[in-house]
Design a protein around this motif. Structure first.
Motif, short mmCIF file in Angstrom:
data_model
loop_
_atom_site.label_atom_id
_atom_site.label_comp_id
_atom_site.label_asym_id
_atom_site.label_seq_id
_atom_site.Cartn_x
_atom_site.Cartn_y
_atom_site.Cartn_z
N ARG A 162 1.04 0.41 0.87
CA ARG A 162 1.37 -0.36 2.01
C ARG A 162 0.88 0.64 3.28
O ARG A 162 1.96 0.95 3.96
N LYS A 163 -0.21 0.47 3.62
CA LYS A 163 -0.97 1.45 4.60
C LYS A 163 -1.87 0.50 5.33
O LYS A 163 -2.81 0.22 4.83
N GLU A 191 10.42 -6.28 4.94
CA GLU A 191 11.68 -5.57 4.09
C GLU A 191 11.39 -4.32 3.64
O GLU A 191 12.24 -3.47 3.55
N GLN A 192 10.17 -4.27 3.22
CA GLN A 192 9.51 -2.86 2.58
C GLN A 192 9.17 -2.00 3.74
O GLN A 192 7.86 -2.85 4.19
N SER A 193 9.01 -0.92 4.01
CA SER A 193 8.31 -0.35 4.94
C SER A 193 6.79 -0.38 4.72
O SER A 193 6.21 -0.02 3.59
N GLN A 210 -9.31 6.08 3.21
CA GLN A 210 -8.06 6.63 3.55
C GLN A 210 -6.89 5.40 3.67
O GLN A 210 -5.89 5.71 3.69
N ILE A 211 -7.68 4.18 3.61
CA ILE A 211 -6.40 3.17 4.07
C ILE A 211 -6.61 2.15 3.07
O ILE A 211 -7.67 1.87 2.49
N SER A 212 -5.60 1.10 2.78
CA SER A 212 -5.81 -0.08 1.96
C SER A 212 -6.04 -1.16 2.84
O SER A 212 -6.80 -2.07 2.26
N TYR A 213 -5.86 -1.41 4.20
CA TYR A 213 -5.75 -2.40 4.87
C TYR A 213 -6.41 -2.02 6.22
O TYR A 213 -5.87 -1.36 7.22
N LEU A 214 -7.30 -2.84 6.81
CA LEU A 214 -7.86 -2.39 8.18
C LEU A 214 -7.81 -3.92 8.87
O LEU A 214 -8.18 -4.92 8.42
N VAL A 215 -6.99 -3.74 10.11
CA VAL A 215 -7.02 -5.37 11.05
C VAL A 215 -7.72 -5.11 12.07
O VAL A 215 -7.46 -4.08 12.94
N THR A 216 -8.35 -6.14 12.56
CA THR A 216 -9.24 -5.95 13.80
C THR A 216 -8.77 -7.24 14.56
O THR A 216 -8.56 -8.51 13.89
#
Length: 320
Positions: A162-163, A191-193, A210-216
């Motif tokens: 969850r990153k 609900e979960q951080s 380094q991350i699981s999700y990238l949002v643009t």
């Protein structure tokens, strides 16, 4: 002799009639059209290959339907609010009947325009300039929220870490800052951080390790992130880290990246309607209150699975 004189008179009358009819035709078809055709201005920031293609298509359709002419002005990639204001002043001096524009910097454009004596209507599209001026666009906060909800749903389905990293490039535009707020609020209220980090426009392919999700949050940033992801795939190999990209965009590059699964999901606006309604409201000199009550620009989310559904195909693959 008398017969010849009558023939010449008949010929002269015929020529006069033809000339008169020709004059009436010219006046009716060309001159009258010229008199009724006002000239409006469209000023857009950061013109890339097709960033504004769908919006322009909508404006051009309205231009034809309303029998007006439009002067299109595109800023270069690094142009500032000062550059955009110069173009506004130039169009006003050139006797433009009204201006449709996307603000390169919302706050700075607002500050200047509010202190100017403006004699023609100005309407914004996609990115606004404060509450004093009407703007036609989708609900940007809701678009950001939709991105956040999609990321959270994927976390639940896949169990991925969850990153999330949010690219905060172009936050000087209220469209981007509103999407950011909608996205961040949604992730923080989960609900979960969720571990949330932000990064400006200076990012590289190493970020994906380094991350699981990238949002643009805007089209040009989404294009760049997808291109970097595709480029880095050659060095990651089959067992490389998998970062999912959730972005904003409707350009050929972003749609192609979604189709190739370099992007997991896109959120996009109906920019054809945005352009059409924008020019129509400008020509009809609609006021801010009327526009807010009577115009609605929808947004949609699209994945690889839903890309070729009728509505998405109509809006994303229309001929430019």
């Amino acid at each position: 002799m008398k017969k010849k004189r009558l023939q010449w008179k008949s010929l002269a009358l015929l020529l006069a009639a033809v000339t008169a009819l020709g004059g009436l035709y010219y006046y009716g078809v060309f001159a009258r059209k010229k008199e009724s055709s006002d000239v409006y201005s469209v000023i857009l920031y950061q013109n890339t290959e097709d960033e504004w293609g769908t919006l322009i298509q909508g404006i051009m359709q309205a231009e034809e339907d309303l029998n007006v002419d439009v002067n299109y002005i595109y800023l270069s990639e690094n142009d500032t609010a000062e550059d955009q204001i110069k173009e506004v002043n130039k169009e006003i001096r050139g006797k433009s009947s009204g201006i449709l524009m996307a603000a390169v910097n919302s706050r700075e454009i607002q500050e200047v325009l509010e202190n100017m004596m403006i004699s023609i209507p100005i309407i914004f599209v996609e990115t606004g300039a404060g509450d004093s001026f009407p703007v036609i666009r989708s609900d940007d906060y809701a678009m950001g929220k939709a991105l956040g909800e999609a990321v959270l749903q994927d976390m639940e389905q896949t169990g991925n870490p969850r990153k999330v990293t949010i690219i905060t490039e172009n936050m000087q535009r209220d469209s981007v800052s509103l999407r950011y707020k909608g996205l961040k609020d949604t992730l923080e209220q989960a609900e979960q951080s969720v571990l949330i980090s932000s990064l400006g426009g200076d990012f590289s392919a190493s970020l994906f390790d380094q991350i699981s999700y990238l949002v643009t949050l805007d089209k040009s940033t989404t294009e760049r992130a997808a291109a970097l992801w595709k480029e880095s795939s050659q060095t990651r190999g089959e067992n490389g880290n998998i970062c999912r990209i959730y972005g904003t965009g409707n350009t050929a590059q972003t749609v192609n990246a979604l189709d190739n699964e370099d992007i997991s999901m896109l959120v996009y606006q109906n920019e054809f309607n945005m352009g059409y309604q924008g020019l129509t409201c400008l020509v009809e000199n609609k006021k801010k209150e009327w526009i807010e009550k009577n115009t609605s620009i929808r947004y949609r989310t699209v994945t690889k699975k839903s890309l070729y559904e009728d509505e998405n195909e109509r809006l994303l693959f229309s001929d430019i």
